[in-house]
Design a protein around this motif. Structure first.
Motif, PDB file in Angstrom:
ATOM      1  N   ARG A   1      12.766  -7.812  14.085  1.00  0.00           N
ATOM      2  CA  ARG A   1      13.141  -7.388  12.805  1.00  0.00           C
ATOM      3  C   ARG A   1      14.383  -6.665  12.738  1.00  0.00           C
TER       4      ARG A   1
ATOM      5  N   VAL B   1      -0.815  -5.290   5.294  1.00  0.00           N
ATOM      6  CA  VAL B   1      -0.605  -6.466   4.332  1.00  0.00           C
ATOM      7  C   VAL B   1      -1.896  -6.910   3.721  1.00  0.00           C
TER       8      VAL B   1
ATOM      9  N   GLU C   1      -3.588  -4.473   1.328  1.00  0.00           N
ATOM     10  CA  GLU C   1      -2.780  -4.149  -0.003  1.00  0.00           C
ATOM     11  C   GLU C   1      -2.834  -5.651  -1.016  1.00  0.00           C
TER      12      GLU C   1
ATOM     13  N   THR D   1       5.922  -3.389  -4.197  1.00  0.00           N
ATOM     14  CA  THR D   1       5.465  -3.334  -2.684  1.00  0.00           C
ATOM     15  C   THR D   1       6.736  -3.359  -2.011  1.00  0.00           C
ATOM     16  N   ARG D   2       6.814  -2.897  -0.579  1.00  0.00           N
ATOM     17  CA  ARG D   2       7.725  -3.197   0.249  1.00  0.00           C
ATOM     18  C   ARG D   2       7.525  -4.144   1.193  1.00  0.00           C
ATOM     19  N   LYS D   3       6.510  -5.233   1.047  1.00  0.00           N
ATOM     20  CA  LYS D   3       6.282  -6.018   2.132  1.00  0.00           C
ATOM     21  C   LYS D   3       6.557  -7.529   1.460  1.00  0.00           C
TER      22      LYS D   3
ATOM     23  N   ASP E   1      10.958  -2.723  -4.919  1.00  0.00           N
ATOM     24  CA  ASP E   1      10.678  -2.545  -3.497  1.00  0.00           C
ATOM     25  C   ASP E   1      11.256  -0.854  -3.387  1.00  0.00           C
TER      26      ASP E   1
ATOM     27  N   ASP F   1      12.402  -4.830   4.396  1.00  0.00           N
ATOM     28  CA  ASP F   1      11.907  -6.031   4.783  1.00  0.00           C
ATOM     29  C   ASP F   1      13.109  -7.206   4.667  1.00  0.00           C
TER      30      ASP F   1
ATOM     31  N   THR G   1      12.091   4.221   6.178  1.00  0.00           N
ATOM     32  CA  THR G   1      11.075   3.108   5.951  1.00  0.00           C
ATOM     33  C   THR G   1       9.951   3.155   7.277  1.00  0.00           C
TER      34      THR G   1
END
Length: 812
Positions: free
Chosen positions: A280, A604, A607, A629-631, A648, A654, A676
């Motif tokens: 990431r 995840v 959620e 969502t932030r995913k 987001d 992400d 984050t």
């Protein structure tokens, strides 16, 4: 001391030429009290790619939870870019404090002819900034060479030499072996990672304490497999002795795959990082001006390639794209191998040579002569200014063509401003407000007071090169407008703040006056007039085109700060959605993870279980459906279930989020947030909370735009209450017009937030009236969307603001 005085002091040190040796830097570090530090030091050297590699190392380490300082050079627009803590540039106040401290020292060094150079002084600023911020690790990009560079005043805990080519032979040596020896010295007492080959590798292995080799062959300690370009990312596989990573890079090119291998190995050497951190972290390592795709039709690329090797990299990466004609904008410094660079670049249909505004830049005519001698283009046009060359290339290019800007980071910096320059509108309602606006632009106090007395309603602030600023100011004053210029005595290629105040008629006449000064300045005149006009016609088809839309909050969480636990079941959530729509909501924002202070992150799958059934059940309602969502995995599932918008709160942390939004061609809300997972209670220092937030959002907007979204689809949220004090949140609300500079819709999320404690509304249950008042203010100041819990009351507020602005629209 004011910031313009501090910046000018540092810029003035540029008159001292670069020199070898670390003793002057060590003396400076001793003076500012940071000669000895407990911070782990990572030093990154090499001929090409050291800046990109340093950024990758920093990104991976931050992903692993470390606080990281990053020191790089050169800067594109602002000297503060060189020194960053966890991604944020050093504050103006910190620069002022530092200069006040070193001024007496510099004076004492003058008689012996040993005052610090600009780079040495900036190295000292970085060291003190990192020490005072308490970072865990500092990543330092070497300036020139290694052994005698100012950054070598520190003893590194780990180091890297990306590669070795011929460069700076006057300082480093006339052979590859001599240059490699100088660069390898940074690893003499520390583990060193390198992607160097051949003779350079042999020298490095002889000198370094230990060497970890990165290469494309299986025998390398870290084996790199470049899987080629995948749209706007470079797919890469990295294999170490006991680790394996498959990821993608936002930096295109096979050479960046090798840099990623160096960065991953270096991060593992100095920190406790997992393969997930590497995957990431590398994917989030954005670095401007390195094969940066700014547009698709035509393909527009900016690359700071400044030697034959890096130009060959540009050619190789460009070959992975399909295009018809190539329009090449080329500007370079006079001490570079121009012939070698032109020979390495692909043959162009037209080469537009130009000269960046810097003393040691080569002339456009001289560069044109090189192209003509080499035969590097079917046609050559010496233009002059970089901005004019870019505009000419873009005007000539068809949608299936390519436009490349390269030759120097200075040329790239000038070109990039076409996409990143802000034009900030301000309404100076009284003299006090006028003075404050001017002072924020680093205008000296006397000039600010004088100009404020002449200011009128239409005011625009922007940043320009000094030569361009002189032209604009001269023309506007001739037309009777009022102007003020920052006191920062920027170098030719740096930027200075300019504030223009006048009537709309004067801005319209300025546009005409500037149309004769070249394509770049003519475009600037049109942008200034458009900003002063302040009018834009919405045509996106979304509800915020016709005024301020109301987004109703639907939290399907047990722990949200105001309504957590009320709508746990799908049936309860659907009933609440119906109530919000009946009350007048244009958008329903469904959230399955709380962002309140101390809230636990939600996996995840959990959620999805909360959010997806609700989205499916309300997808056909009379309001658009947004998912908070932030995913990216949750976002994709929600869009498949019928959602229309992504929201987001992490600001696209992400790396897949922007690609998901572009793939589904849906709007995405990009919120300004420092941490984050989001930490609303973070204590952050701002020089100017509005300007700092606009600047941070600007780069996030650009990421989304480069993924394929239009700016009308990128909704910006200043993040009231997220890393801002109550007073700072109110300042964001009060100066909301500044965010129109980004050319995107603006969302304000303020519902029942703790910021209202500033007006004696201490609990969430007491904050409805304050929220309604803030909604009216937000609508009056140009908010496109307000995000609230209590829809009916806030619909009334935005309608009241609209009626006050345009009563005829409400008259039957």
């Amino acid at each position: 001391m004011e910031y313009h005085e501090a910046a000018n002091f540092l810029f003035d040190l540029r008159r001292y030429p670069s020199r070898t040796g670390v003793e002057p830097t060590r003396r400076l570090l001793e003076h500012v009290g940071v000669a000895d530090t407990d911070i782990d030091i990572v030093q990154v050297g090499g001929s090409n790619g050291k800046g990109s590699t340093a950024r990758m190392v920093e990104s991976v380490l931050r992903e692993a939870g470390y606080d990281v300082g990053l020191y790089t050079s050169p800067h594109l627009d602002d000297l503060r870019e060189r020194v960053r803590v966890d991604g944020r540039p050093v504050s103006k106040q910190a620069v002022c404090d530092y200069v006040e401290d070193i001024k007496p020292y510099v004076r004492t060094e003058m008689p012996d002819g040993a005052p610090p150079t600009f780079f040495e002084a900036m190295t000292g600023l970085a060291a003190r900034t990192f020490e005072r911020a308490g970072v865990d690790i500092a990543v330092l990009e070497v300036g020139i060479g290694g052994e005698h560079d100012a950054t070598s005043a520190f003893a590194p805990d780990a180091a890297a030499v990306t590669n070795v080519t011929f460069e700076h032979s006057d300082l480093l040596g006339d052979t590859i072996a001599e240059i490699a020896r100088d660069k390898a010295a940074i690893g003499a007492d520390a583990p060193l990672v390198t992607a160097a080959e051949g003779e350079a590798l042999s020298v490095i292995e002889d000198i370094a304490a230990s060497t970890e080799r990165v290469g494309t062959d299986a025998s390398a300690d870290v084996a790199v497999r470049d899987r080629g370009r995948d749209d706007i990312e470079q797919a890469v596989v990295l294999d170490g002795d006991d680790w394996h990573v498959e990821t993608a890079l936002p930096l295109l090119g096979a050479h960046q795959a090798r840099n990623a291998g160096v960065a991953a190995a270096l991060a593992r050497t100095v920190g406790n990082v997992s393969t997930a951190d590497i995957e990431r972290g590398l994917r989030n390592a954005h670095w401007p001006g390195r094969f940066e795709v700014m547009n698709r039709e035509p393909l527009v690329v900016l690359d700071g390639a400044h030697n034959p090797g890096s130009c060959a990299g540009v050619a190789a990466t460009l070959s992975t794209f399909a295009y018809d004609d190539l329009h090449l904008v080329f500007g370079a410094m006079c001490d570079k191998d121009h012939r070698g660079m032109v020979e390495a670049l692909p043959d162009a249909t037209v080469a537009y040579t130009c000269r960046p505004d810097i003393q040691r830049a080569e002339t456009a005519d001289s560069l044109a002569a090189v192209f003509e001698a080499v035969g590097g283009a079917a046609a050559v046009e010496p233009v002059g200014a970089v901005e004019d060359a870019v505009e000419r290339a873009l005007a000539a290019a068809g949608s299936d063509d390519a436009v490349i800007v390269c030759g120097s980071l200075f040329a790239v910096a000038a070109a990039r401003r076409r996409w990143t320059r802000h034009y900030v509108p301000t309404r100076m309602v009284d003299r006090g407000a006028a003075v404050e606006t001017l002072r924020r632009a680093d205008v000296p106090a006397a000039e600010a007071a004088r100009t404020a007395g002449n200011s009128v309603s239409q005011t625009v602030t922007t940043r320009l090169r000094p030569a361009v600023a002189e032209t604009v100011v001269s023309e506007f004053r001739r037309l009777g407008g009022s102007c003020a210029v920052s006191g920062v005595d920027a170098g030719d290629n740096d930027l200075t703040e300019v504030v223009l105040s006048g009537t709309l008629d004067q801005f319209e006449r300025l546009e005409g006056a500037l149309s004769d000064h070249g394509a770049g300045i003519a475009r600037l005149g049109a942008a200034l007039r458009s900003t002063a006009d302040g009018e834009s016609e919405g045509n996106s088809g979304y509800p915020w085109d016709d005024g301020t839309a109301v987004m109703g909050i639907l939290n399907v969480t047990p722990d949200s700060f105001h309504d957590g636990g009320r709508y746990d079941t799908t049936a309860d959530a659907v009933e609440q959605a119906e109530r919000l729509v009946d009350a007048g909501a244009d958008i329903i924002d469904v959230g399955g993870e709380s962002t309140r202070p101390g809230a636990e992150p939600v996996p995840v799958d959990a959620e999805k279980r909360r959010v997806i059934p609700v989205v499916e059940s309300i997808a056909d309602s009379d309001a658009l459906v947004s998912v908070d969502t932030r995913k990216a995995a949750v976002a994709r599932a929600a869009l498949d279930a019928g959602a229309d918008i992504l929201n987001d709160v992490s600001g696209l942390e992400d790396p897949d989020m922007r690609l998901v939004a572009a793939d589904y061609d849906v709007p995405v809300v990009v919120m300004h947030s420092i941490h984050t997972p989001v930490d609303p209670a973070a204590d952050i220092e701002y020089d100017d909370v509005v300007a700092d937030t606009v600047a941070a959002l600007s780069e996030r907007v650009l990421l989304a735009e480069k993924a394929g979204l239009d700016r009308e689809q990128i909704i910006i949220d200043p993040g009231l209450g997220f890393g801002k004090s109550p007073a700072e949140s109110f300042e964001l609300l009060g100066r909301l017009k500044a965010f129109t500079a980004l050319g995107c819709p603006v969302l304000v999320g303020h519902s029942r937030k703790s910021m209202f404690g500033l007006v004696d509304r201490d609990s969430a249950d007491e904050r409805l009236s304050a929220t309604v008042a803030a909604s009216a203010l937000a609508a009056e100041r140009g908010a496109d969307i307000v995000r609230v819990h209590d829809v009916a009351e806030n619909v009334a507020a935005v309608k009241t603001a609209a009626a006050a602005s345009d009563p005829e629209a409400f008259t039957e």
